[in-house]
Design a protein around this motif. Sequence first.
Motif, PDB file in Angstrom:
ATOM      1  N   THR A  78      89.029  17.059-116.575  1.00 67.50           N
ATOM      2  CA  THR A  78      87.614  17.459-116.570  1.00 67.50           C
ATOM      3  C   THR A  78      87.387  18.620-115.609  1.00 67.50           C
ATOM      4  O   THR A  78      86.688  19.594-115.939  1.00 67.50           O
ATOM      5  CB  THR A  78      86.728  16.253-116.182  1.00 67.50           C
ATOM      6  OG1 THR A  78      86.980  15.187-117.113  1.00 67.50           O
ATOM      7  CG2 THR A  78      85.262  16.617-116.216  1.00 67.50           C
ATOM      8  N   LYS A  82      86.078  22.453-116.419  1.00 65.86           N
ATOM      9  CA  LYS A  82      84.908  23.066-115.764  1.00 65.86           C
ATOM     10  C   LYS A  82      85.252  24.431-115.183  1.00 65.86           C
ATOM     11  O   LYS A  82      84.429  25.340-115.188  1.00 65.86           O
ATOM     12  CB  LYS A  82      84.397  22.160-114.646  1.00 65.86           C
ATOM     13  CG  LYS A  82      83.646  20.953-115.130  1.00 65.86           C
ATOM     14  CD  LYS A  82      83.190  20.132-113.927  1.00 65.86           C
ATOM     15  CE  LYS A  82      82.539  18.851-114.366  1.00 65.86           C
ATOM     16  NZ  LYS A  82      82.184  17.999-113.213  1.00 65.86           N
ATOM     17  N   PRO A 148      82.704  28.330-124.431  1.00 63.52           N
ATOM     18  CA  PRO A 148      82.005  28.034-123.177  1.00 63.52           C
ATOM     19  C   PRO A 148      80.512  28.334-123.220  1.00 63.52           C
ATOM     20  O   PRO A 148      79.758  27.837-122.387  1.00 63.52           O
ATOM     21  CB  PRO A 148      82.711  28.910-122.135  1.00 63.52           C
ATOM     22  CG  PRO A 148      83.710  29.720-122.844  1.00 63.52           C
ATOM     23  CD  PRO A 148      83.747  29.329-124.280  1.00 63.52           C
ATOM     24  N   GLU A 152      76.353  22.235-122.531  1.00 59.52           N
ATOM     25  CA  GLU A 152      77.250  21.249-121.953  1.00 59.52           C
ATOM     26  C   GLU A 152      76.843  19.841-122.366  1.00 59.52           C
ATOM     27  O   GLU A 152      75.676  19.583-122.660  1.00 59.52           O
ATOM     28  CB  GLU A 152      77.222  21.340-120.426  1.00 59.52           C
ATOM     29  CG  GLU A 152      77.898  22.577-119.895  1.00 59.52           C
ATOM     30  CD  GLU A 152      78.030  22.546-118.372  1.00 59.52           C
ATOM     31  OE1 GLU A 152      78.069  21.447-117.786  1.00 59.52           O
ATOM     32  OE2 GLU A 152      78.094  23.629-117.793  1.00 59.52           O
ATOM     33  N   THR A 153      77.812  18.939-122.341  1.00 59.83           N
ATOM     34  CA  THR A 153      77.556  17.530-122.578  1.00 59.83           C
ATOM     35  C   THR A 153      76.811  16.971-121.366  1.00 59.83           C
ATOM     36  O   THR A 153      77.077  17.363-120.230  1.00 59.83           O
ATOM     37  CB  THR A 153      78.895  16.788-122.745  1.00 59.83           C
ATOM     38  OG1 THR A 153      79.626  17.417-123.785  1.00 59.83           O
ATOM     39  CG2 THR A 153      78.682  15.332-123.091  1.00 59.83           C
ATOM     40  N   THR A 158      79.295  12.141-120.654  1.00 54.95           N
ATOM     41  CA  THR A 158      80.637  12.393-120.109  1.00 54.95           C
ATOM     42  C   THR A 158      81.172  11.150-119.415  1.00 54.95           C
ATOM     43  O   THR A 158      82.330  10.762-119.615  1.00 54.95           O
ATOM     44  CB  THR A 158      80.615  13.585-119.122  1.00 54.95           C
ATOM     45  OG1 THR A 158      80.166  14.738-119.825  1.00 54.95           O
ATOM     46  CG2 THR A 158      81.991  13.845-118.542  1.00 54.95           C
TER      47      THR A 158
END
Length: 197
Positions: A78, A82, A148, A152-153, A158
């Motif tokens: 993860t 990021k 990207p 975002e989730t 997550t």
Amino acid sequence: MARASVRGMGIEYISHGSSEGEVVLLVMGVGGQLTLWPQGLIDQLTGKGFRVIAYDARDVGLSDKMDEAGLPDIPAITEAAKRGGVAPVAYHLEDMAEDAVGLLDALDIQKAHIVGGSMGGMIAQLIASDHPEHVLSLTSIMSTTANPGLPETSPELTRQMTKVPPTLTKTCRGGWTILLPMPGSHNRPPTRRTNNS
């Protein structure tokens, strides 16, 4: 079911329908076995004359496992995502796309309709972009390009998606029992045949 030697690994697969029809290759998502594809979908495709091939990806179901790689480090993966870095894993989606193309080659299939669900959709996209000579069409279901620039989730989703669930036992079609400590994990009990077949 049958087994093919693909890039030095044993890959379990099943073929439905006439060997004369155009091929539809079904690429399942993370940790999903070939038995998760709905039989109704397979029946509709074979009813239209297609040959449908589903397979267990490396580390899944009855295909070879990479136990020596150990468990994936989800927090490190993860964090790498990021940062836009390379995930610390034993293999990547590109390797899994090469496995799928290797299966087509092992079965002497020149071109196929590629259908992928979830992570399988990402693999299918890589097959289409890196091996267009093997692709008749692409269907990516519940998937992403991983661009990207996409939203975002949420942090809650997550957390839910990266939680290690308790060990589950599930009996699938054909009397196979699958012991699932965590999708995509290693060092798990083997899949075994039960008596309810």
